[in-house]
Motif scaffolding. Structure first.
Motif, PDB file in Angstrom:
ATOM      1  N   ILE A   1      11.725  -3.029  -3.634  1.00 27.95           N
ATOM      2  CA  ILE A   1      12.812  -2.055  -3.471  1.00 27.95           C
ATOM      3  C   ILE A   1      12.756  -1.386  -2.106  1.00 27.95           C
ATOM      4  CG2 ILE A   1      13.731   0.145  -4.295  1.00 27.95           C
ATOM      5  CD1 ILE A   1      12.903  -0.726  -7.121  1.00 27.95           C
ATOM      6  N   ILE A   2      11.571  -0.900  -1.700  1.00 23.39           N
ATOM      7  CA  ILE A   2      11.516  -0.168  -0.432  1.00 23.39           C
ATOM      8  C   ILE A   2      11.723  -1.098   0.757  1.00 23.39           C
ATOM      9  CG2 ILE A   2      10.082   1.665  -1.373  1.00 23.39           C
ATOM     10  CD1 ILE A   2       7.658   0.447   0.021  1.00 23.39           C
ATOM     11  N   GLU A   3      11.345  -2.360   0.624  1.00 25.32           N
ATOM     12  CA  GLU A   3      11.625  -3.314   1.702  1.00 25.32           C
ATOM     13  C   GLU A   3      13.132  -3.470   1.890  1.00 25.32           C
ATOM     14  OE1 GLU A   3      10.296  -5.528   3.924  1.00 25.32           O
ATOM     15  OE2 GLU A   3       8.254  -4.723   3.792  1.00 25.32           O
ATOM     16  N   LYS A   4      13.878  -3.449   0.805  1.00 23.68           N
ATOM     17  CA  LYS A   4      15.328  -3.621   0.868  1.00 23.68           C
ATOM     18  C   LYS A   4      16.052  -2.350   1.294  1.00 23.68           C
ATOM     19  CE  LYS A   4      15.442  -7.908  -0.560  1.00 23.68           C
ATOM     20  NZ  LYS A   4      15.871  -9.002   0.350  1.00 23.68           N
ATOM     21  N   ILE A   5      15.523  -1.187   0.874  1.00 23.76           N
ATOM     22  CA  ILE A   5      16.255   0.059   1.059  1.00 23.76           C
ATOM     23  C   ILE A   5      15.730   0.890   2.234  1.00 23.76           C
ATOM     24  CG2 ILE A   5      16.854   2.268  -0.022  1.00 23.76           C
ATOM     25  CD1 ILE A   5      16.940   0.857  -2.688  1.00 23.76           C
ATOM     26  N   TRP A   6      14.416   0.950   2.393  1.00 18.38           N
ATOM     27  CA  TRP A   6      13.851   1.809   3.435  1.00 18.38           C
ATOM     28  C   TRP A   6      13.821   1.151   4.808  1.00 18.38           C
ATOM     29  CZ3 TRP A   6       8.839   4.553   1.244  1.00 18.38           C
ATOM     30  CH2 TRP A   6       9.229   5.407   0.197  1.00 18.38           C
ATOM     31  N   GLY A   7      13.385  -0.079   4.884  1.00 18.18           N
ATOM     32  CA  GLY A   7      13.198  -0.724   6.178  1.00 18.18           C
ATOM     33  C   GLY A   7      11.812  -0.457   6.732  1.00 18.18           C
ATOM     34  N   LYS A   8      11.442  -1.191   7.764  1.00 15.25           N
ATOM     35  CA  LYS A   8      10.071  -1.189   8.279  1.00 15.25           C
ATOM     36  C   LYS A   8       9.639   0.147   8.892  1.00 15.25           C
ATOM     37  CE  LYS A   8       9.134  -5.515   7.298  1.00 15.25           C
ATOM     38  NZ  LYS A   8       8.093  -5.926   6.340  1.00 15.25           N
ATOM     39  N   ASP A   9      10.498   0.783   9.677  1.00 19.55           N
ATOM     40  CA  ASP A   9      10.095   2.033  10.321  1.00 19.55           C
ATOM     41  C   ASP A   9       9.795   3.117   9.299  1.00 19.55           C
ATOM     42  OD1 ASP A   9      10.424   0.755  12.694  1.00 19.55           O
ATOM     43  OD2 ASP A   9      12.071   1.986  13.434  1.00 19.55           O
ATOM     44  N   VAL A  10      10.643   3.234   8.287  1.00 15.37           N
ATOM     45  CA  VAL A  10      10.430   4.250   7.249  1.00 15.37           C
ATOM     46  C   VAL A  10       9.162   3.938   6.458  1.00 15.37           C
ATOM     47  CG1 VAL A  10      11.359   5.298   5.151  1.00 15.37           C
ATOM     48  CG2 VAL A  10      12.879   4.801   7.064  1.00 15.37           C
ATOM     49  N   ILE A  11       8.974   2.672   6.108  1.00 15.73           N
ATOM     50  CA  ILE A  11       7.767   2.279   5.367  1.00 15.73           C
ATOM     51  C   ILE A  11       6.512   2.630   6.160  1.00 15.73           C
ATOM     52  CG2 ILE A  11       6.413   0.312   4.541  1.00 15.73           C
ATOM     53  CD1 ILE A  11       9.058  -1.023   3.748  1.00 15.73           C
ATOM     54  N   LEU A  12       6.496   2.298   7.449  1.00 15.59           N
ATOM     55  CA  LEU A  12       5.311   2.577   8.270  1.00 15.59           C
ATOM     56  C   LEU A  12       5.096   4.080   8.418  1.00 15.59           C
ATOM     57  CD1 LEU A  12       3.018   1.336   9.871  1.00 15.59           C
ATOM     58  CD2 LEU A  12       4.516   1.263  11.880  1.00 15.59           C
ATOM     59  N   GLU A  13       6.175   4.838   8.557  1.00 17.88           N
ATOM     60  CA  GLU A  13       6.042   6.298   8.659  1.00 17.88           C
ATOM     61  C   GLU A  13       5.478   6.882   7.371  1.00 17.88           C
ATOM     62  OE1 GLU A  13       8.894  10.233   8.817  1.00 17.88           O
ATOM     63  OE2 GLU A  13       9.504   8.483  10.004  1.00 17.88           O
ATOM     64  N   ARG A  14       5.999   6.456   6.220  1.00 11.83           N
ATOM     65  CA  ARG A  14       5.491   6.974   4.943  1.00 11.83           C
ATOM     66  C   ARG A  14       4.021   6.577   4.757  1.00 11.83           C
ATOM     67  NH1 ARG A  14       9.110   9.191   6.121  1.00 11.83           N
ATOM     68  NH2 ARG A  14      11.206   9.297   5.225  1.00 11.83           N
ATOM     69  N   TYR A  15       3.700   5.360   5.145  1.00 11.32           N
ATOM     70  CA  TYR A  15       2.328   4.869   5.036  1.00 11.32           C
ATOM     71  C   TYR A  15       1.368   5.735   5.853  1.00 11.32           C
ATOM     72  CZ  TYR A  15      -1.672   1.732   5.866  1.00 11.32           C
ATOM     73  OH  TYR A  15      -2.933   1.196   5.987  1.00 11.32           O
ATOM     74  N   LEU A  16       1.705   5.955   7.115  1.00 10.13           N
ATOM     75  CA  LEU A  16       0.825   6.691   8.012  1.00 10.13           C
ATOM     76  C   LEU A  16       0.751   8.173   7.674  1.00 10.13           C
ATOM     77  CD1 LEU A  16       1.642   4.959  11.416  1.00 10.13           C
ATOM     78  CD2 LEU A  16      -0.517   4.879  10.163  1.00 10.13           C
TER      79      LEU A  16
ATOM     80  N   GLN B   1       0.825  -1.201   0.000  1.00 10.49           N
ATOM     81  CA  GLN B   1       0.000   0.000   0.000  1.00 10.49           C
ATOM     82  C   GLN B   1       0.866   1.261   0.000  1.00 10.49           C
ATOM     83  OE1 GLN B   1      -3.515  -0.020   2.660  1.00 10.49           O
ATOM     84  NE2 GLN B   1      -2.988  -2.135   3.109  1.00 10.49           N
ATOM     85  N   THR B   2       1.986   1.205   0.711  1.00  9.77           N
ATOM     86  CA  THR B   2       2.906   2.342   0.733  1.00  9.77           C
ATOM     87  C   THR B   2       3.498   2.577  -0.645  1.00  9.77           C
ATOM     88  OG1 THR B   2       3.467   1.879   3.034  1.00  9.77           O
ATOM     89  CG2 THR B   2       4.957   3.319   1.824  1.00  9.77           C
ATOM     90  N   ALA B   3       3.920   1.499  -1.301  1.00  9.18           N
ATOM     91  CA  ALA B   3       4.469   1.620  -2.656  1.00  9.18           C
ATOM     92  C   ALA B   3       3.452   2.250  -3.588  1.00  9.18           C
ATOM     93  CB  ALA B   3       4.885   0.239  -3.166  1.00  9.18           C
ATOM     94  N   LYS B   4       2.209   1.817  -3.480  1.00 12.12           N
ATOM     95  CA  LYS B   4       1.143   2.366  -4.335  1.00 12.12           C
ATOM     96  C   LYS B   4       0.877   3.831  -4.000  1.00 12.12           C
ATOM     97  CE  LYS B   4      -3.065   1.463  -3.236  1.00 12.12           C
ATOM     98  NZ  LYS B   4      -4.331   0.753  -2.945  1.00 12.12           N
ATOM     99  N   ASN B   5       0.741   4.148  -2.706  1.00 12.02           N
ATOM    100  CA  ASN B   5       0.372   5.502  -2.312  1.00 12.02           C
ATOM    101  C   ASN B   5       1.461   6.525  -2.600  1.00 12.02           C
ATOM    102  OD1 ASN B   5      -2.149   4.713  -1.332  1.00 12.02           O
ATOM    103  ND2 ASN B   5      -1.357   4.277   0.706  1.00 12.02           N
ATOM    104  N   VAL B   6       2.723   6.141  -2.439  1.00 14.34           N
ATOM    105  CA  VAL B   6       3.831   7.081  -2.597  1.00 14.34           C
ATOM    106  C   VAL B   6       4.241   7.238  -4.055  1.00 14.34           C
ATOM    107  CG1 VAL B   6       6.254   7.522  -2.036  1.00 14.34           C
ATOM    108  CG2 VAL B   6       4.690   6.708  -0.258  1.00 14.34           C
TER     109      VAL B   6
END
Length: 215
Positions: A129-144, A104-109
């Motif tokens: 890509i974002i799983e490999k480069i961003w990590g979970k905290d960044v993904i959750l922050e971008r998502y929220l 959902q983060t990949a789609k929204n961003v």
């Protein structure tokens, strides 16, 4: 002509690489979904905040509601995808999604709303890509910060102010669960005027939150 196409292709690759790297440190300036909301509703309520300023309740609520294996999967929950495919095939239409928070983060961003195979294919690539480069905290922050949470309302801080007139970090467990409850269709559902189905789902999310351990 071929040289122009080649240059354009290389430019797009470079732009995407820079955009992904940019996303490690910054929230997106604007997204296609936010532009759509601005055009449709004539407003864009959004206030990006840091991961630490979001508070624990909303993180637990959205993980409980949307993706309970978020911290352990590699971006894709294959069991949920399989369940969604079987249910959709049975109904003959899309009635259930199997997307993780990472998808959902990949789609929204990076992408746009819709169900085309092109968009879905790009979503898979960006998720990896974002799983490999961003990590979970960044993904959750971008998502929220980027997810649509109401008509022209994007991100948890704007949603918290819109529904409860308080910062996201001060949301109670129940308030956070109500926001998570309406996420599948925030333009239609209203936590202040819930249906019996939403009340039932809210109670389920509240119980599931007890099982979520933030990393």
């Amino acid at each position: 002509m071929w040289k122009l196409v080649k240059k354009l292709f290389l430019f797009l690759i470079l732009a995407n690489i820079l955009f992904v790297i940019f996303g490690i440190f910054f929230n997106p300036p604007i997204t296609f979904t936010q532009i759509g909301g601005l055009v449709k509703y004539g407003k864009l309520e959004r206030d990006y905040i840091s991961y630490d300023d979001m508070g624990g309740n909303i993180k637990k609520a959205v993980i409980a509601s949307e993706d309970q294996l978020f911290f352990t999967h590699n971006g894709f929950d294959y069991k949920q995808i399989e369940k969604a495919m079987k249910k959709n095939d049975k109904k003959g239409k899309v009635v259930r999604g199997g997307s993780t928070i990472s998808q959902q983060t990949a789609k929204n961003v990076f992408l746009w709303q819709g169900r085309s195979w092109i968009r879905k294919g790009l979503e898979v690539i960006y998720t990896f890509i974002i799983e490999k480069i961003w990590g979970k905290d960044v993904i959750l922050e971008r998502y929220l910060n980027s997810i649509e949470m109401g008509q022209g309302v994007f991100g948890i801080e704007a949603a918290s102010q819109y529904y409860y007139n308080k910062p996201a970090k001060d949301l109670t467990k129940s308030e956070a669960a109500w926001i998570a409850t309406v996420l599948p269709n925030p333009k239609k559902y209203d936590p202040k005027n819930p249906t019996p189905y939403l009340r039932k789902k809210h109670g389920w999310i509240m119980r599931q939150m007890n099982n979520i351990v933030l990393k």
